[in-house]
Design a protein around this motif. Sequence first.
Motif, PDB file in Angstrom:
ATOM      1  N   ASN A 285       0.796  -1.228   0.000  1.00  0.00           N
ATOM      2  CA  ASN A 285       0.000   0.000   0.000  1.00  0.00           C
ATOM      3  C   ASN A 285       0.830   1.280   0.000  1.00  0.00           C
ATOM      4  O   ASN A 285       0.291   2.372  -0.206  1.00  0.00           O
ATOM      5  CB  ASN A 285      -0.917   0.017   1.224  1.00  0.00           C
ATOM      6  CG  ASN A 285      -1.878  -1.139   1.257  1.00  0.00           C
ATOM      7  OD1 ASN A 285      -2.405  -1.545   0.236  1.00  0.00           O
ATOM      8  ND2 ASN A 285      -2.106  -1.697   2.450  1.00  0.00           N
ATOM      9  N   ALA A 286       2.120   1.170   0.263  1.00  0.00           N
ATOM     10  CA  ALA A 286       2.937   2.348   0.541  1.00  0.00           C
ATOM     11  C   ALA A 286       2.948   3.366  -0.592  1.00  0.00           C
ATOM     12  O   ALA A 286       2.965   3.014  -1.774  1.00  0.00           O
ATOM     13  CB  ALA A 286       4.369   1.924   0.846  1.00  0.00           C
ATOM     14  N   PHE A 287       2.926   4.659  -0.185  1.00  0.00           N
ATOM     15  CA  PHE A 287       3.014   5.803  -1.087  1.00  0.00           C
ATOM     16  C   PHE A 287       1.822   5.892  -2.043  1.00  0.00           C
ATOM     17  O   PHE A 287       1.935   6.497  -3.121  1.00  0.00           O
ATOM     18  CB  PHE A 287       4.326   5.785  -1.874  1.00  0.00           C
ATOM     19  CG  PHE A 287       5.551   5.666  -1.000  1.00  0.00           C
ATOM     20  CD1 PHE A 287       5.813   6.610  -0.026  1.00  0.00           C
ATOM     21  CD2 PHE A 287       6.423   4.599  -1.153  1.00  0.00           C
ATOM     22  CE1 PHE A 287       6.928   6.500   0.793  1.00  0.00           C
ATOM     23  CE2 PHE A 287       7.540   4.478  -0.341  1.00  0.00           C
ATOM     24  CZ  PHE A 287       7.798   5.422   0.631  1.00  0.00           C
ATOM     25  N   HIS A 288       0.701   5.319  -1.661  1.00  0.00           N
ATOM     26  CA  HIS A 288      -0.518   5.374  -2.474  1.00  0.00           C
ATOM     27  C   HIS A 288      -1.692   5.779  -1.576  1.00  0.00           C
ATOM     28  O   HIS A 288      -1.666   5.547  -0.365  1.00  0.00           O
ATOM     29  CB  HIS A 288      -0.819   4.017  -3.102  1.00  0.00           C
ATOM     30  CG  HIS A 288       0.096   3.663  -4.239  1.00  0.00           C
ATOM     31  ND1 HIS A 288       1.357   3.170  -4.039  1.00  0.00           N
ATOM     32  CD2 HIS A 288      -0.070   3.742  -5.584  1.00  0.00           C
ATOM     33  CE1 HIS A 288       1.934   2.950  -5.209  1.00  0.00           C
ATOM     34  NE2 HIS A 288       1.096   3.290  -6.164  1.00  0.00           N
ATOM     35  N   PRO A 289      -2.743   6.351  -2.146  1.00  0.00           N
ATOM     36  CA  PRO A 289      -3.901   6.758  -1.348  1.00  0.00           C
ATOM     37  C   PRO A 289      -4.567   5.572  -0.669  1.00  0.00           C
ATOM     38  O   PRO A 289      -4.681   4.481  -1.252  1.00  0.00           O
ATOM     39  CB  PRO A 289      -4.850   7.383  -2.388  1.00  0.00           C
ATOM     40  CG  PRO A 289      -3.948   7.797  -3.514  1.00  0.00           C
ATOM     41  CD  PRO A 289      -2.868   6.762  -3.561  1.00  0.00           C
ATOM     42  N   ASN A 290      -5.016   5.782   0.562  1.00  0.00           N
ATOM     43  CA  ASN A 290      -5.805   4.760   1.244  1.00  0.00           C
ATOM     44  C   ASN A 290      -7.263   4.865   0.808  1.00  0.00           C
ATOM     45  O   ASN A 290      -7.584   5.615  -0.125  1.00  0.00           O
ATOM     46  CB  ASN A 290      -5.644   4.884   2.767  1.00  0.00           C
ATOM     47  CG  ASN A 290      -6.054   6.257   3.300  1.00  0.00           C
ATOM     48  OD1 ASN A 290      -6.857   6.968   2.687  1.00  0.00           O
ATOM     49  ND2 ASN A 290      -5.491   6.648   4.422  1.00  0.00           N
TER      50      ASN A 290
END
Length: 307
Positions: A285-290
């Motif tokens: 998930n890192a560096f991406h919108p939740n």
Amino acid sequence: MTTRVGLDAVGAAVVPRRIALAIAVVLAALAVVIGTAVAGPAEAASAAVAIGKPDKPGKPGGGGGNGGGTTELELAALGDSFAAGVGAGSYLETSCYTSSKSYPVLLDGDADKRLAAFPACSGKDTGDVINRQIAAVPTTAKLVTVTVGGNDVGFADVMQSCFVLPSSSCSSNIANGAATAASPEFTSSIVAVVDGIQARAPEAKVIVTGYPLLFWENSSGVNPKYAWADEVNDETVVLNDVIEAAATSAGAVFVDVEDDFAGHGIGSSSPWINDWKWLTTRTVNAFHPNATGHAAYAAAIRAVPPA
């Protein structure tokens, strides 16, 4: 400022082989995080369509003719990991990492939209959109969304060298990305994306979205955790400006999400972007919108006037 990224403390008994194995695992996970994974079978790219709204009377495909229902617009969603939904979780497959909480699927939940094609895929660039994804757009589509361009300018290299395994190549990778964004070839590729969609689906409104600023900055313009955060934010603004100019010149609508995400970057008290975590299930998930970030994307697209 010293970057605070590093391995957890380890005991003196840890041998180099174990460290090497840990790094290998991290790099394997990183390949997914930054979208370097190769796209899977074609059916993976359309996985989100299967969870779309069921046919209803009075709507296209519902067998109700014009029985008073709301007419749904056929929607197609193209682009990279930000379009696919990386970071939102609830993944429908793990080749492109399309998510049931991505902004295209959220738009599919609207009464006036039906997600007819979802070829967006992690790791893809403008070339993939032009050469593969556009062919999946129904010719009758009325709305096509696109988020693309980050991988063209080396998103993967910047994330790895500046934040995951900080190295001396961070500065040069940022500079290389900036040079690519400023090039005529990059502008032409964005124009070609819009032109290709319009040729495929002449009646479609094309909405091109920008990227959020990934990192929160304090009043001094500094992110307490990441030394290169402010520079990456600055280059993201430039990238968005280039994409906007190219997309609008070709007749698309540009949706700028910088203000929507303001105050919600990595390091804020309420982040809508996932931070990097070593050796955890969250690396994908890192560096991406939740999920909240994708809801913000969907809201920004909904705000575009229908005409």
